[in-house]
Design a protein around this motif. Structure first.
Motif: not given
Length: 446
Positions: A107-114
């Motif tokens: 999952i990707y969002n606002k520079g975060y990835s997990k």
């Protein structure tokens, strides 16, 4: 002197020395309450653990499968509707069957990835069950139902990505054919779960996840099967194995359980090779039960029960010492009575039986009192007194209430064990009274 008269005298003697009686009796009652609480607690842990598992991602029976197409094996069950009909034919039309599909995605969002797992749920079947397991803290469950691309996120996960309701985000996942695909989800609601086993689960629509994974239209990753009761799951599984195994294109088996601490793995081994090498097989199905998962958690349950045994042993040691001291003191104070009874015909064995009966009656009275008071406390903690609990210990509770399940077998076992214990450890010092000669007892001065 017959046993009826000895029993009557023994019962009369129980409360002659109230201080000594109540000190020993209260110890019996405390031990009873502790044992009842610990046994009820372990029963509650097993029940609640299995109940929460069954409500989250494990059925009473569970079918995982693979499909072989043109010599290649894919991680889905094709023609799922046909398999479901077969299951209903052999078990019952009343069983509840839920298809599930899981997607492991980044999952990707606002520079975060997990990386995370997203579970596809058939909301036509599981809407009410899922709704009862989540507490919506933002958004709407109805919005989740109405949008095929909607997703229901756990609060901790949403906080990590700084997601808000109506946010959209992109995921990347590997399809069942090995290629990568992307999908867009819309945050419909954020929830907190009352079920400890689903607190980190993201829920989406079954059809949408299946489409993203490029699975065939009539397919599923697994079936969760709920029968009338968890009891007898092994027998029901055997019936299902026999029935499905009669289909020439199906290789159906039990899982190979490999316990490693409190985990388990579904093994493949020779059956996997058989499935790959034999062209007649199109489906490879593995059926496991909820009981098998619970048995893999035996280490935790056995630790709790070991703790109960240790506590009980300590308390019983205290009772054994108290019994010995109390009976010896009582004998010393009742020397003349012992001498009188021996003089009028009571034998040495009769004296021993008198003191043993007295302590058995005392044990019974206070053990039963302990059972009654213990059941009252259990009622309070399961229906009246609630707690705010953290996720780590949530599996011990049901909506904030402790799950304590007293069983009649445990109650009878506690009573019989304490009575037997009382009889044994009162017999040892009582033999001293039986050996006293009548003349010595009558002449004793204390």
């Amino acid at each position: 002197m017959n046993l009826r008269i000895i029993g009557a005298i023994a019962f009369r003697n129980i409360f002659r020395d109230k201080k000594r009686t109540y000190s020993l009796g209260i110890t019996y009652a405390i031990v009873t309450i502790i044992l009842l609480a610990l046994f009820s607690f372990t029963n509650g842990v097993v029940f609640n653990f299995g109940n929460n598992l069954a409500k989250s991602f494990v059925g009473h029976l569970n079918i995982f499968g693979e499909t072989k197409i043109d010599g290649k094996v894919y991680s889905f069950i094709d023609n799922a509707a046909d398999l479901e009909n077969k299951i209903r034919n052999v078990l019952s039309s009343k069983v509840e069957i839920y298809p599930r599909v899981s997607m492991f995605a980044r999952i990707y969002n606002k520079g975060y990835s997990k990386a995370s797992s997203i579970v596809g749920v058939d909301l036509k079947r599981e809407k009410e069950t899922l709704k009862s397991q989540v507490k919506i803290v933002d958004g709407s469950f109805d919005d989740f139902l109405s949008d095929n691309t909607a997703i229901l996120l756990p609060k901790e996960f949403a906080d990590y990505f700084e997601f808000k309701v109506k946010d959209q985000f992109i995921v990347s996942t590997k399809t069942v054919y090995g290629a990568y695909n992307t999908a867009t989800f819309t945050v419909a609601a954020i929830y907190e779960s009352i079920n400890p086993f689903s607190q980190a689960t993201s829920y989406a629509h079954f059809d949408y996840i299946r489409t993203v994974m490029l699975m065939p239209e009539d397919s599923t990753s697994q079936f969760l099967i709920y029968t009338d009761s968890i009891k007898g799951s092994d027998a029901k599984r055997d019936i299902l194995l026999s029935y499905l195994g009669n289909n020439s294109n199906m290789l159906v088996e039990k899982p190979t359980i490999k316990r490693e601490e409190t985990s388990f793995m579904v093994g493949g081994g020779k059956s996997k090779e058989k499935f790959l090498s034999n062209p007649q097989y199109k489906y490879h199905l593995t059926i496991f039960t909820l009981e098998e998962i619970l048995s893999a958690m035996n280490q935790m349950i056995n630790s709790i029960r070991l703790f109960a045994i240790i506590i009980a042993s300590i308390m019983l040691a205290v009772i054994a010492i108290s019994l010995y001291v109390n009976i010896r003191m009582t004998i010393n104070e009742q020397m003349k009575e012992i001498g009188t009874m021996r003089t009028i015909g009571l034998g040495s064995n009769g004296v021993v039986v008198l003191y043993v009966f007295e302590n058995i009656f005392l044990c019974l009275i206070f053990t039963i009192a302990g059972i009654i008071f213990g059941l009252f406390l259990i009622f309070l903690f399961t229906n009246v007194i609630s707690f705010n609990v953290s996720a780590e210990i949530a599996f011990l509770f049901n909506k904030g209430f402790l799950v304590l399940i007293p069983k009649i077998t445990d109650i009878l076992g506690i009573v019989l064990s304490l009575v037997l214990f009382s009889a044994i450890f009162s017999y040892l010092p009582s033999r001293y009274a039986g050996k006293i000669k009548p003349i010595d007892a009558l002449n004793a001065v204390h």
